[in-house]
Design a protein around this motif. Sequence first.
Motif, PDB file in Angstrom:
ATOM      1  N   CYS A   1      63.993  72.995   0.926  1.00 27.45           N
ATOM      2  CA  CYS A   1      62.847  72.473   1.694  1.00 27.45           C
ATOM      3  C   CYS A   1      61.588  73.234   1.332  1.00 27.45           C
ATOM      4  O   CYS A   1      61.615  74.461   1.137  1.00 27.45           O
ATOM      5  N   ALA A   2      60.477  72.494   1.273  1.00 29.88           N
ATOM      6  CA  ALA A   2      59.161  73.104   1.040  1.00 29.88           C
ATOM      7  C   ALA A   2      58.337  72.991   2.309  1.00 29.88           C
ATOM      8  O   ALA A   2      58.344  71.953   2.983  1.00 29.88           O
ATOM      9  N   LEU A   3      57.691  74.053   2.631  1.00 32.70           N
ATOM     10  CA  LEU A   3      56.813  74.016   3.801  1.00 32.70           C
ATOM     11  C   LEU A   3      55.553  74.828   3.519  1.00 32.70           C
ATOM     12  O   LEU A   3      55.572  75.792   2.767  1.00 32.70           O
ATOM     13  N   CYS A   4      54.462  74.386   4.111  1.00 35.15           N
ATOM     14  CA  CYS A   4      53.144  74.982   3.847  1.00 35.15           C
ATOM     15  C   CYS A   4      52.815  76.000   4.918  1.00 35.15           C
ATOM     16  O   CYS A   4      52.841  75.692   6.119  1.00 35.15           O
ATOM     17  N   ASP A   5      52.497  77.200   4.490  1.00 35.81           N
ATOM     18  CA  ASP A   5      52.090  78.235   5.439  1.00 35.81           C
ATOM     19  C   ASP A   5      50.734  77.875   6.053  1.00 35.81           C
ATOM     20  O   ASP A   5      49.861  77.307   5.397  1.00 35.81           O
ATOM     21  N   GLY A   6      50.600  78.234   7.310  1.00 38.32           N
ATOM     22  CA  GLY A   6      49.299  78.068   7.950  1.00 38.32           C
ATOM     23  C   GLY A   6      49.017  76.670   8.445  1.00 38.32           C
ATOM     24  O   GLY A   6      47.887  76.374   8.838  1.00 38.32           O
ATOM     25  N   ARG A   7      49.996  75.777   8.409  1.00 40.36           N
ATOM     26  CA  ARG A   7      49.777  74.442   8.939  1.00 40.36           C
ATOM     27  C   ARG A   7      50.144  74.394  10.422  1.00 40.36           C
ATOM     28  O   ARG A   7      50.867  75.247  10.927  1.00 40.36           O
ATOM     29  N   ASP A   8      49.625  73.394  11.102  1.00 42.55           N
ATOM     30  CA  ASP A   8      49.845  73.263  12.547  1.00 42.55           C
ATOM     31  C   ASP A   8      51.169  72.547  12.793  1.00 42.55           C
ATOM     32  O   ASP A   8      51.226  71.318  12.888  1.00 42.55           O
ATOM     33  N   ALA A   9      52.280  73.312  12.853  1.00 36.61           N
ATOM     34  CA  ALA A   9      53.612  72.731  13.046  1.00 36.61           C
ATOM     35  C   ALA A   9      53.779  72.243  14.479  1.00 36.61           C
ATOM     36  O   ALA A   9      53.210  72.799  15.419  1.00 36.61           O
ATOM     37  N   ARG A  10      54.605  71.160  14.623  1.00 38.83           N
ATOM     38  CA  ARG A  10      54.858  70.632  15.961  1.00 38.83           C
ATOM     39  C   ARG A  10      55.600  71.667  16.807  1.00 38.83           C
ATOM     40  O   ARG A  10      55.284  71.865  17.973  1.00 38.83           O
ATOM     41  N   ASP A  11      56.586  72.316  16.225  1.00 40.61           N
ATOM     42  CA  ASP A  11      57.370  73.316  16.965  1.00 40.61           C
ATOM     43  C   ASP A  11      57.565  74.535  16.072  1.00 40.61           C
ATOM     44  O   ASP A  11      58.553  74.615  15.324  1.00 40.61           O
ATOM     45  N   PRO A  12      56.642  75.487  16.073  1.00 39.02           N
ATOM     46  CA  PRO A  12      56.743  76.649  15.180  1.00 39.02           C
ATOM     47  C   PRO A  12      58.036  77.431  15.368  1.00 39.02           C
ATOM     48  O   PRO A  12      58.557  78.010  14.416  1.00 39.02           O
ATOM     49  N   ARG A  13      58.587  77.431  16.607  1.00 34.92           N
ATOM     50  CA  ARG A  13      59.813  78.199  16.850  1.00 34.92           C
ATOM     51  C   ARG A  13      60.978  77.616  16.060  1.00 34.92           C
ATOM     52  O   ARG A  13      61.743  78.353  15.424  1.00 34.92           O
ATOM     53  N   LEU A  14      61.115  76.294  16.085  1.00 37.76           N
ATOM     54  CA  LEU A  14      62.197  75.651  15.332  1.00 37.76           C
ATOM     55  C   LEU A  14      62.016  75.851  13.830  1.00 37.76           C
ATOM     56  O   LEU A  14      62.994  76.027  13.091  1.00 37.76           O
ATOM     57  N   LEU A  15      60.758  75.838  13.404  1.00 36.09           N
ATOM     58  CA  LEU A  15      60.496  76.047  11.978  1.00 36.09           C
ATOM     59  C   LEU A  15      60.908  77.459  11.568  1.00 36.09           C
ATOM     60  O   LEU A  15      61.511  77.666  10.499  1.00 36.09           O
ATOM     61  N   ASP A  16      60.592  78.425  12.427  1.00 35.10           N
ATOM     62  CA  ASP A  16      60.999  79.808  12.135  1.00 35.10           C
ATOM     63  C   ASP A  16      62.521  79.943  12.157  1.00 35.10           C
ATOM     64  O   ASP A  16      63.094  80.683  11.337  1.00 35.10           O
ATOM     65  N   ASP A  17      63.182  79.224  13.075  1.00 34.43           N
ATOM     66  CA  ASP A  17      64.654  79.264  13.127  1.00 34.43           C
ATOM     67  C   ASP A  17      65.241  78.742  11.822  1.00 34.43           C
ATOM     68  O   ASP A  17      66.218  79.306  11.291  1.00 34.43           O
ATOM     69  N   PHE A  18      64.677  77.658  11.300  1.00 36.89           N
ATOM     70  CA  PHE A  18      65.191  77.112  10.050  1.00 36.89           C
ATOM     71  C   PHE A  18      64.968  78.098   8.901  1.00 36.89           C
ATOM     72  O   PHE A  18      65.865  78.331   8.085  1.00 36.89           O
ATOM     73  N   ARG A  19      63.775  78.700   8.824  1.00 37.47           N
ATOM     74  CA  ARG A  19      63.496  79.631   7.739  1.00 37.47           C
ATOM     75  C   ARG A  19      64.463  80.817   7.787  1.00 37.47           C
ATOM     76  O   ARG A  19      64.833  81.382   6.754  1.00 37.47           O
ATOM     77  N   ALA A  20      64.876  81.174   9.000  1.00 36.95           N
ATOM     78  CA  ALA A  20      65.793  82.314   9.132  1.00 36.95           C
ATOM     79  C   ALA A  20      67.163  82.020   8.538  1.00 36.95           C
ATOM     80  O   ALA A  20      67.937  82.947   8.242  1.00 36.95           O
ATOM     81  N   THR A  21      67.504  80.736   8.340  1.00 40.84           N
ATOM     82  CA  THR A  21      68.815  80.396   7.766  1.00 40.84           C
ATOM     83  C   THR A  21      68.817  80.488   6.243  1.00 40.84           C
ATOM     84  O   THR A  21      69.888  80.411   5.625  1.00 40.84           O
ATOM     85  N   ALA A  22      67.615  80.636   5.640  1.00 38.71           N
ATOM     86  CA  ALA A  22      67.525  80.596   4.175  1.00 38.71           C
ATOM     87  C   ALA A  22      67.966  81.917   3.567  1.00 38.71           C
ATOM     88  O   ALA A  22      67.498  82.986   3.958  1.00 38.71           O
ATOM     89  N   GLU A  23      68.874  81.823   2.606  1.00 40.99           N
ATOM     90  CA  GLU A  23      69.272  83.012   1.859  1.00 40.99           C
ATOM     91  C   GLU A  23      68.280  83.301   0.740  1.00 40.99           C
ATOM     92  O   GLU A  23      68.180  84.428   0.246  1.00 40.99           O
ATOM     93  N   HIS A  24      67.570  82.266   0.344  1.00 36.58           N
ATOM     94  CA  HIS A  24      66.637  82.424  -0.763  1.00 36.58           C
ATOM     95  C   HIS A  24      65.304  81.765  -0.391  1.00 36.58           C
ATOM     96  O   HIS A  24      65.282  80.603   0.025  1.00 36.58           O
ATOM     97  N   SER A  25      64.230  82.512  -0.539  1.00 35.68           N
ATOM     98  CA  SER A  25      62.881  81.980  -0.321  1.00 35.68           C
ATOM     99  C   SER A  25      62.042  82.305  -1.546  1.00 35.68           C
ATOM    100  O   SER A  25      62.087  83.436  -2.057  1.00 35.68           O
ATOM    101  N   VAL A  26      61.322  81.327  -2.012  1.00 38.71           N
ATOM    102  CA  VAL A  26      60.417  81.553  -3.141  1.00 38.71           C
ATOM    103  C   VAL A  26      59.030  81.076  -2.741  1.00 38.71           C
ATOM    104  O   VAL A  26      58.878  80.144  -1.948  1.00 38.71           O
ATOM    105  N   GLU A  27      58.042  81.737  -3.296  1.00 40.64           N
ATOM    106  CA  GLU A  27      56.644  81.350  -3.063  1.00 40.64           C
ATOM    107  C   GLU A  27      55.929  81.358  -4.405  1.00 40.64           C
ATOM    108  O   GLU A  27      55.837  82.412  -5.048  1.00 40.64           O
ATOM    109  N   PRO A  28      55.446  80.213  -4.869  1.00 38.11           N
ATOM    110  CA  PRO A  28      54.767  80.164  -6.166  1.00 38.11           C
ATOM    111  C   PRO A  28      53.598  81.146  -6.202  1.00 38.11           C
ATOM    112  O   PRO A  28      52.721  81.125  -5.332  1.00 38.11           O
TER     113      PRO A  28
END
Length: 922
Positions: free
Chosen positions: A169-196
């Motif tokens: 999944c790709a997500l943009c930092d600094g955007r106005d998410a509907r539910d930032p808590r759920l978004l953070d929960d999903f990011r916490a499940t990632a074993e690998h994160s990359v940022e161009p």
Amino acid sequence: MALLERDRELATAQAVTTAAARGHGGVLVVGGPPGAGRTALLDAVCAAVPADFVRLRADAAVAERDFAFGVVQQLFQPLVSTATDGDLDRWLRGPAAPVRGLLLDEPWSVDHEAGEAVLHGLHSFLLNVSEDRPVLLAADDLQWADTPSLRWLGYLGRRVRSARILVACALCDGRDARDPRLLDDFRATAEHSVEPAPLSPYAVRRLLADESGWDCPPAAAVACHEVTGGNPGAVRAVLDGLRAERSWSFRAQDLQPLLRERRLADLASAPVEVRTMASALAVLGDAAEPDLLCGLSGMDHLAYKSSVAALERAGLLADTDSPRLVHDSVRDGVLAALPAPVRTRLHRTAARLLRDAAHPAEDVADHLLLGGRGYDHAESAVLRAAAGAALDRGATETAARYLRAALLNHLEQGPERSQLLVALAAAERSAAPGAAARHVTMALPHLTAGVERAVAALSIPPALAATTPALVDVVRDTWADLVAHDPTGRHRQLTARLTARMRLLVLHDHVPGPVATADLDRAEVDDLLGTGAGRELLAVHCYEAALGGTRPRGEVADLLGRVLAREPATPAHVHTALPVLVPTAVAADAEAELTGWLELAGREARRTGSTGERALLDAELAVLHAATGRLGRAQSAATAALSSAGPDWPETTALAVTALTSVALRTQDVELAGRLLANGPPPADPRVAVSLTMLRGMTDALAGDWATALDRFLDCGHRLRRVGWTGAAGPPWREWAVAAHRALGESAAAEALAAEAHRVAQAWGSPGAVGRALLSRASLAGGAEALALVRSAIDALRDSDDRLTLAAALTVLGRRSRELGATGDEAVAEGERIAGERGTYWGAEGSPYGGPVPRPRRTGHVPLTRSEEAVVASVRKGWTNQRIADDLGVTRRAVEKTLTGVYRKLGVSGRGALLRGPEPGE
């Protein structure tokens, strides 16, 4: 197109994909700021998975985030719509059965809820699919996903470790998410994160060249990298703005506006606290500091740091110590997007915060002006303090703006409003002296203290006060009141300035005189030289002595030099009595020192002065140029000054008319005289009245009507005597009257008047005046007597700044010497050389003293434009202004304005002189 500098990120994706294919599933998150290339990287990941993978793809959007399970439907609908009944039965068996309605029966229903059974059912469905083939589940812009889909992705991310499932999944930092808590929960499940990572300058150059098809020079790539920070989306935005130019010639700062719309769009989708901080930064501008930003945004320091960090990650902050928006174009856009009531409230709050933090008054006042009307007592005091600070640095228009705002809080007449009106008058006098005078007149009835009234009266320039009886009364009454109530001399400087103004009004015949003018001893002069008020009074003292011949010329010239040595050369002198230094210097043969002083003031005026101040300085210099024989310069400067002068600047008009009259009399230019007489100002000022009468007399004389001309010249003398101008200063009425007597055969009267002129000149002691008087006497004599008088005149004129009259005297000497059989070539040659140095050549004889008439040369003029040359060519064909206008397709008024500019550039007096002169460019 191949991705640039993304090898590390692609290698990570390849490793995760390989592991998923082997039954070790996982979550890969592609993050980064807007424009970093997240979507392109996610596309590359999707394209790189092996062919046996089931590819499920969704793209979240702001408009769809209210649709429950919208992202889930995008992921699964292509799969279920093409599956066989057998596949569907197998995939929806067991725990997956509860999602049949969601995926098959009513996929777009709004009634589906993200209960445990649905979340588990979707997970089971995907596991069943992965039993057949490994699965890639890819979703872009996840920050905009609907809440049920986001909750399920978080649920799934914690349960794919032993499955053949890769969630990318790709997500943009600094955007106005509907539910930032759920978004953070999903990011916490990632074993690998990359940022161009940002692109290097080399990669930016390649990107620009590949997408434009042009060869991009390294310097352009470096400039683009500096502005965009290597963000690929920003680089493409810059390129879009450059396509129309098809040029790589630019500086980094030239590219900033090209990113405005992109940056504002990024900000519009940012979380509310980030947008709030951007608004605070835009409102505070260069005054933005952490405490002020917290106060204006309503955030604590933790929230402040978080929002500033988000703005920095989004590339919306400049590289400065204190936070600043990246460019003024962004700041302007943020301010423009704020609703007017919100913007007004923020500016008013900013004014309070800045005042409490002891910021400069002008900083506070700027926000008060933007914060709407209605100020309390403290805010009005800030506006007045800001006006004072602006006046101190010469920003008169800014000061006036602050004071006008403060006046809106004091609509009723009274002392406080009157004090504001006086302060406003002081600020307005440079740009609008007429308005300043009106405000003083309004204020005076409510000012009871003599000192306050004196300060108010001094805001009115002397020449402007002289044009209106009511203003004359203001100066006179204020002066009388101050003198009567200040016997101890406590307010000596105010008294000195008002006395100078009163004496000037008397000298110009606006107030019955005299004002007491006692002689000054050395100690008094030294004392007066030490203050600006004292120097103003001494300037009028010198002027009075020059007009009346009451003090020796040498004493006046010495005092004039001492005043100039102490007085700063600034354009502000035009608002005082100091412009009288100009006619005083001319009368005292002290033009050179004053010319240098005025040129210094002129340079300052070009930098900080108003149009009116610059015009008056031009008029002052024009008088000096005319007196020293620089006739072309004098006419050009005086014409420019006269075109800029209005009713608020009578001193400009008087001096410009004086200079042009001098030029017309010296050159016997009837066309110039005619224009002045036709368009000249009303002769309320005695200087203007006498000048216009002199021009009428010259016109009559050159037409052969010497009797009428004589009456006019003698009338000039009577007028000047009536106001006490009995000295050698002023227009040359005696010289012309002598010539008129001579032409009428009235030898005795001519000789008597010439002798009187010589006595007056000798008593005054000016070399120029003495030399001109001797030439006038020589015009009545003959033979050796005439030559002796001319030689004496030359001896006197060599000590004068009037070099053109010296040149004429030398020419007269040479020509008369030849008539008597002697050689005069050397004198004639010297005369021609000096005339040439003054930019003139000799015309026919006919000056009042029998010498040649100078003509200004037109060499070295400002080049004509093509349109001006076209008009001149048509004039030389004999065409009328209307015919020229018809031929060029313009109005007749436009042709007239063009010709006025041509006359000024070429230094000619009118159409006739233009026809007689050389072609443009010669």
